[in-house]
Design a protein around this motif. Sequence first.
Motif, PDB file in Angstrom:
ATOM      1  N   ILE A   1       1.619  -4.993   8.099  1.00 49.75           N
ATOM      2  CA  ILE A   1       2.860  -5.711   7.827  1.00 49.75           C
ATOM      3  C   ILE A   1       3.798  -4.814   7.038  1.00 49.75           C
ATOM      4  O   ILE A   1       3.417  -4.210   6.026  1.00 49.75           O
ATOM      5  CB  ILE A   1       2.582  -7.012   7.055  1.00 49.75           C
ATOM      6  N   CYS A   2       5.054  -4.739   7.495  1.00 51.32           N
ATOM      7  CA  CYS A   2       6.069  -3.923   6.842  1.00 51.32           C
ATOM      8  C   CYS A   2       6.652  -4.647   5.631  1.00 51.32           C
ATOM      9  O   CYS A   2       6.841  -5.868   5.655  1.00 51.32           O
ATOM     10  CB  CYS A   2       7.201  -3.614   7.823  1.00 51.32           C
ATOM     11  N   ALA A   3       6.942  -3.869   4.595  1.00 48.13           N
ATOM     12  CA  ALA A   3       7.518  -4.443   3.373  1.00 48.13           C
ATOM     13  C   ALA A   3       8.563  -3.490   2.806  1.00 48.13           C
ATOM     14  O   ALA A   3       8.517  -2.272   3.042  1.00 48.13           O
ATOM     15  CB  ALA A   3       6.429  -4.714   2.339  1.00 48.13           C
ATOM     16  N   ASP A   4       9.496  -4.064   2.049  1.00 44.65           N
ATOM     17  CA  ASP A   4      10.572  -3.298   1.428  1.00 44.65           C
ATOM     18  C   ASP A   4      10.048  -2.595   0.176  1.00 44.65           C
ATOM     19  O   ASP A   4       9.612  -3.258  -0.772  1.00 44.65           O
ATOM     20  CB  ASP A   4      11.724  -4.233   1.069  1.00 44.65           C
ATOM     21  N   PRO A   5      10.053  -1.267   0.118  1.00 41.09           N
ATOM     22  CA  PRO A   5       9.517  -0.561  -1.053  1.00 41.09           C
ATOM     23  C   PRO A   5      10.300  -0.802  -2.331  1.00 41.09           C
ATOM     24  O   PRO A   5       9.810  -0.474  -3.417  1.00 41.09           O
ATOM     25  CB  PRO A   5       9.578   0.912  -0.630  1.00 41.09           C
TER      26      PRO A   5
END
Length: 216
Positions: free
Chosen positions: A196-200
């Motif tokens: 799952i992609c997430a905002d760093p």
Amino acid sequence: MLTARTVLLVVVLLTLSPCSDAAPYIPSECCFSYVKGCLRLANLMGFYSTPRECFSPAIVFETKKGVKLCANPKEKWVQKAVQELKKKVLRASSSTPGEEAVPLHGESHSHSHRAGRHRGRRKSHLTATMLPARTVLLLTLLLTFSLHHSTAHFTPVECCFEHAQKPIRHPQSFYETSKDCPKPAVVFLTASGDEICADPEKQWVKKAIKRLQRKI
């Protein structure tokens, strides 16, 4: 008591609900450069197209050694290779299972007998010319490094185009997407195996990364 149709509908809804929630936040493979020259059709096992979200359209060929290479879909050799691979799949699906291989033209029992008589002679010749194990290992490492160095620039890269809006529960590990991607992202690997992609830049993402780094 629920009917079988109702139970089936509930199962389908429960199966689709987590997939639809996580699907937009899964990293996709993109290509940022194309392989130079033509690839031999005999070395290719399959192909697929990169997603429409990617900046540059590409065809990714998979070789027999498991290497993925990006190619320009506008080039004629790429289009020809795609058509030939499609035909190969159709021929494989239409072939009769369990069919025995046909011997090569000109091959006979006498030829096999002659080969057997000279087997010992060839074996002794191979033994005499066998390279030391250290030399073989060195050559293997050099070839592997050379292949990786020459193809790494043309292999697809995982990129994220959307970030998960809610914190991810119990992430197992993480990695950052490539700097070539248009959108920076951190990809968390969940206990169920999802990526799952997430905002760093989000605080919950930074805290999750620190927790995982402490475990290491």
